[in-house]
Design an enzyme around this catalytic site. Structure first.
Site, PDB file in Angstrom:
ATOM      1  N   PRO A   1       0.842  -1.203   0.000  1.00 32.91           N
ATOM      2  CA  PRO A   1       0.000   0.000   0.000  1.00 32.91           C
ATOM      3  C   PRO A   1       0.875   1.251   0.000  1.00 32.91           C
ATOM      4  O   PRO A   1       1.966   1.264   0.549  1.00 32.91           O
ATOM      5  CB  PRO A   1      -0.790  -0.107   1.307  1.00 32.91           C
ATOM      6  N   GLU A   2       0.392   2.281  -0.658  1.00 34.08           N
ATOM      7  CA  GLU A   2       1.111   3.554  -0.645  1.00 34.08           C
ATOM      8  C   GLU A   2       0.572   4.408   0.502  1.00 34.08           C
ATOM      9  O   GLU A   2      -0.477   4.131   1.083  1.00 34.08           O
ATOM     10  CB  GLU A   2       0.933   4.257  -1.988  1.00 34.08           C
TER      11      GLU A   2
ATOM     12  N   LYS B   1      24.413  15.145  -6.414  1.00 32.48           N
ATOM     13  CA  LYS B   1      24.026  13.737  -6.627  1.00 32.48           C
ATOM     14  C   LYS B   1      23.795  13.431  -8.110  1.00 32.48           C
ATOM     15  O   LYS B   1      22.982  14.083  -8.772  1.00 32.48           O
ATOM     16  CB  LYS B   1      22.729  13.428  -5.870  1.00 32.48           C
TER      17      LYS B   1
ATOM     18  N   HIS C   1      -7.235 -16.045   7.649  1.00 30.03           N
ATOM     19  CA  HIS C   1      -6.125 -15.090   7.641  1.00 30.03           C
ATOM     20  C   HIS C   1      -6.319 -13.966   8.666  1.00 30.03           C
ATOM     21  O   HIS C   1      -5.596 -12.972   8.628  1.00 30.03           O
ATOM     22  CB  HIS C   1      -5.940 -14.496   6.244  1.00 30.03           C
TER      23      HIS C   1
ATOM     24  N   ARG D   1      -0.677 -12.973   3.119  1.00 33.56           N
ATOM     25  CA  ARG D   1       0.735 -13.245   2.807  1.00 33.56           C
ATOM     26  C   ARG D   1       1.658 -13.016   4.004  1.00 33.56           C
ATOM     27  O   ARG D   1       2.832 -13.374   3.954  1.00 33.56           O
ATOM     28  CB  ARG D   1       1.171 -12.387   1.614  1.00 33.56           C
TER      29      ARG D   1
END
Ligand SMILES: [Zn+2]
Length: 296
Positions: A2-3, A169, A104, A126
């Site tokens: 998830p973001e 950079k 789960h 998972r």
């Protein structure tokens, strides 16, 4: 994975049930998720009041009334659902539908509160998620947080700050923005979207956005603005669809359909007057979606 906007919509969805409630019992149905649960996790948390629910990067922080904080990460497939009486809902908007298979269900927060008893259930097929408990005063030095940069939503993320980080950079912008030491919680999707909005190429060297004097260029200022906007827009849209979609199982909502470049390979670029096509390249093993015509 998830973001950040997804985690924030989960937090907002859970807060009404959890904040101010008593965690009467923390039920662990196994010994571990990705990592073993901390020693005496259940005993330390059970019976405590929940004072607030907050977020740092992609971690949910559940503050208890004795100065301890439960840290929770959803991993790849984790979700929470709230069961109160006969009603059940899964707060948050996800790119992929979440499991409700009870086999789960690994952690259950048994709550008592002003609205009566409720169960907040953590489900994770998972098991890449994890939970920990730590003193709130020690969070800044916790291994999950000590190396994190500022939130992409807060005022601490500024063009001056990124200029310091990017100075000299040669690293591509895409990688520099995904580096959690630079910005916490920014993931692949929203890096692609922010670079498109600010017309910057993901392959450009990060240092080219800094002037010789070490100051942010105008482009870097626009990038910081774009990062704030894509995250804020996604949280706002996720929050609004959350209100609308109670119980609509597997709803993909805003997150699935609103990207400008992410997952839109070979489709027309949406920049007005551009006429370019969205391309996909692979950088450090991750897909980057961008328009070579208007992102330089
Ligand atoms: Zn374009």
């Amino acid at each position: 994975m998830p973001e950040l906007p997804e985690v924030e919509t989960v937090r907002r969805g859970l807060a009404p049930s959890m904040e101010g409630a008593v965690l009467a019992a923390l039920e662990l149905r196994r010994n571990d998720l990705r990592f073993p649960f901390p020693a005496e996790f259940s005993r330390l948390a059970s019976g405590r009041g929940i004072t607030s629910l907050s977020r740092r990067a992609k971690y949910l922080l559940i503050d208890l009334d004795d100065g301890m904080t439960i840290i929770a990460h959803l991993g790849m497939s984790g979700s929470f659902r709230v069961e109160a009486g006969a009603a059940a809902e899964t707060p948050g908007e996800f790119h992929h539908p979440r499991s409700k298979d009870e086999k789960h269900d690994h952690v259950i927060f048994h709550l008592t509160g002003a609205n009566g008893p409720a169960r907040v259930i953590y489900n994770d097929p998972r098991r890449f998620g994890f939970m920990d408990i730590a003193r709130r005063a020690d969070l800044a030095s916790h291994p999950s947080f000590r190396d994190l940069g500022p939130e992409p939503t807060g005022n601490t993320l500024s063009a001056d700050y990124l200029a310091e980080r990017f100075l000299g950079k040669a690293q591509p912008l895409k990688s520099a923005l995904l580096d959690q030491k630079n910005i916490a919680g920014l993931g692949n999707i929203y890096v692609c979207e922010a670079l498109w909005r600010s017309h910057l190429s993901p392959v450009r060297a990060a240092g080219t956005l800094v002037t010789k004097a070490g100051k942010p260029s105008e482009e870097l200022r626009q990038l910081v603005e774009a990062i704030r906007e894509v995250i804020a827009d996604a949280i706002a849209a996720g929050g609004s669809s959350l209100r609308d979609h109670i119980q609509t199982d597997g709803s993909l909502g805003y997150f699935q359909h609103s990207f400008s470049v992410y997952d839109r390979e070979a489709q027309p670029c949406g920049t007005p007057g551009c006429g370019g096509t969205v391309a996909r390249i692979v950088q450090a093993g991750r897909s980057s979606f961008y328009c070579a015509s208007c992102q330089n």
